[in-house]
Enzyme design. Structure first.
Site, PDB file in Angstrom:
ATOM      1  N   ASP A   1       0.840  -1.309  -0.219  1.00  0.00           N
ATOM      2  CA  ASP A   1       0.168   0.002   0.146  1.00  0.00           C
ATOM      3  C   ASP A   1       0.868   1.155  -0.039  1.00  0.00           C
ATOM      4  OD1 ASP A   1      -2.053   2.107   0.236  1.00  0.00           O
ATOM      5  OD2 ASP A   1      -1.999   1.754   2.447  1.00  0.00           O
TER       6      ASP A   1
ATOM      7  N   GLY B   1       1.479   4.983  -0.039  1.00  0.00           N
ATOM      8  CA  GLY B   1       0.779   6.345   0.079  1.00  0.00           C
ATOM      9  C   GLY B   1       1.519   7.523   0.001  1.00  0.00           C
ATOM     10  N   ASN B   2       1.314   8.705   0.259  1.00  0.00           N
ATOM     11  CA  ASN B   2       2.146   9.841   0.280  1.00  0.00           C
ATOM     12  C   ASN B   2       3.340   9.923   0.890  1.00  0.00           C
ATOM     13  OD1 ASN B   2       0.471  11.405  -2.435  1.00  0.00           O
ATOM     14  ND2 ASN B   2      -1.044  10.990  -0.883  1.00  0.00           N
TER      15      ASN B   2
ATOM     16  N   VAL C   1       2.968   1.167   3.170  1.00  0.00           N
ATOM     17  CA  VAL C   1       2.742  -0.237   4.401  1.00  0.00           C
ATOM     18  C   VAL C   1       2.794  -1.473   3.440  1.00  0.00           C
ATOM     19  CG1 VAL C   1       1.346  -1.173   5.763  1.00  0.00           C
ATOM     20  CG2 VAL C   1       1.520   1.296   5.438  1.00  0.00           C
TER      21      VAL C   1
ATOM     22  N   GLY D   1      -9.508   6.948  -6.044  1.00  0.00           N
ATOM     23  CA  GLY D   1      -8.313   6.661  -5.769  1.00  0.00           C
ATOM     24  C   GLY D   1      -8.135   5.075  -5.349  1.00  0.00           C
TER      25      GLY D   1
ATOM     26  N   ASP E   1      -6.651   3.725  -2.975  1.00  0.00           N
ATOM     27  CA  ASP E   1      -6.689   3.517  -1.651  1.00  0.00           C
ATOM     28  C   ASP E   1      -8.139   3.561  -1.238  1.00  0.00           C
ATOM     29  OD1 ASP E   1      -6.952   6.069  -2.322  1.00  0.00           O
ATOM     30  OD2 ASP E   1      -6.138   6.924  -0.327  1.00  0.00           O
ATOM     31  N   ARG E   2      -9.032   4.427  -1.898  1.00  0.00           N
ATOM     32  CA  ARG E   2     -10.417   4.255  -1.514  1.00  0.00           C
ATOM     33  C   ARG E   2     -11.069   3.264  -1.912  1.00  0.00           C
ATOM     34  NH1 ARG E   2     -12.668  10.178  -3.126  1.00  0.00           N
ATOM     35  NH2 ARG E   2     -14.115   9.995  -1.331  1.00  0.00           N
TER      36      ARG E   2
ATOM     37  N   THR F   1      -2.195  11.193   4.661  1.00  0.00           N
ATOM     38  CA  THR F   1      -1.774  12.456   4.328  1.00  0.00           C
ATOM     39  C   THR F   1      -3.072  13.347   3.976  1.00  0.00           C
ATOM     40  OG1 THR F   1       0.487  11.408   3.368  1.00  0.00           O
ATOM     41  CG2 THR F   1       0.079  13.617   2.777  1.00  0.00           C
TER      42      THR F   1
END
Length: 257
Positions: free
Chosen positions: A6, A8-9, A13, A107, A109-110, A132
């Protein structure tokens, strides 16, 4: 053994899933100028430290909201593990109906969080991901992803105040004992933290009103700062720190063939 990534900005992870359970997870910094060699060294060292053999990795799935690291990340994964990673994006099987004006805008992640919440909770949910950016997403019990909203993250909000107000110091994100504070540091913490909590409570309230169909939505928080906020409000029903990794595991299972 499945590797879950995962990106992210702020952080990447990594999780390892084997025999129907998570056996390790790590968090490393997201750096746009890092090469695939540097990522390779990090991930191999992390696996070795946990007595995990890279050759046991039989599948990989990646969710990323940082386009400029994807080339290095994908090259590293192919080279280290000899696997073609599944990338969360347009065309992937999700099991949910994305009711966005343009589904391609949602996105990764969503999507991952929405899939996990739908599969696990089997009821209307509101998902708050404190990263973030802080994202709010709503999913019906039938798996319709209705959308949500995106806000500046808690750290971004605090940093913006420090960067734009010359005489105000950078502060730790800690909840003060009172709203009415008697020094500058506590006053900033009060404004930033309690103001953010108020924002969360109001957005959840309005989303519940718009989702009203007789079943109260269940509010799930995830992300690095979820516990900090959840401890101060009744608007959040549960903190699920592994929601994103769980979503990646579910998506891998749906798309591995």
């Amino acid at each position: 053994m499945i590797l879950l990534v995962d990106a992210g900005n702020t952080n990447i992870v990594l999780g390892v899933y084997k025999d129907k359970k998570y056996i390790a997870s790590w968090r490393i910094s997201t750096e746009g100028n890092k090469t695939s060699d540097e990522y390779s060294i990090q991930i191999i060292q992390l696996l070795n430290l946990n007595n995990l053999n890279p050759e046991d990795v039989k599948g990989i799935i990646v969710s990323s909201v940082v386009p400029n690291i994807m080339h290095s990340l994908e090259n590293m994964l192919r080279r280290c593990f000899g696997q073609e990673p599944i990338i969360v994006g347009p065309g992937i099987k999700t099991g949910i109906n994305i009711k966005y004006d343009n589904p391609k805008e949602v996105g990764a992640d969503r999507i991952v969080n929405a899939v996990a919440a739908f599969e696990i909770y089997k009821r209307p949910v509101i998902i708050i991901d404190f990263g973030t950016a802080t994202t709010f997403c709503s999913v019906t019990e039938n798996g319709d992803y209705l959308g949500g909203c995106i806000c500046p993250g808690l750290r971004i909000s605090a940093d913006a105040l420090f960067e734009r107000a010359a005489k105000l110091p950078r502060v730790e994100l800690e909840v003060p004992k009172k709203v009415i504070c008697k020094n500058t540091v506590s006053s900033i913490q009060s404004g930033v933290l309690f103001g953010y909590i108020g924002q969360v409570e109001y957005i959840v309230k309005k989303m519940k009103e718009e989702m009203s169909d007789g079943i109260e939505p269940y509010v799930i928080a995830t992300g690095g700062l979820a516990n900090l906020i959840a401890n101060e409000t009744d608007a959040i029903d549960e903190v699920d720190s592994d929601l994103t990794l769980e979503g990646l595991k579910i998506l891998y299972q749906k798309n591995r063939e």
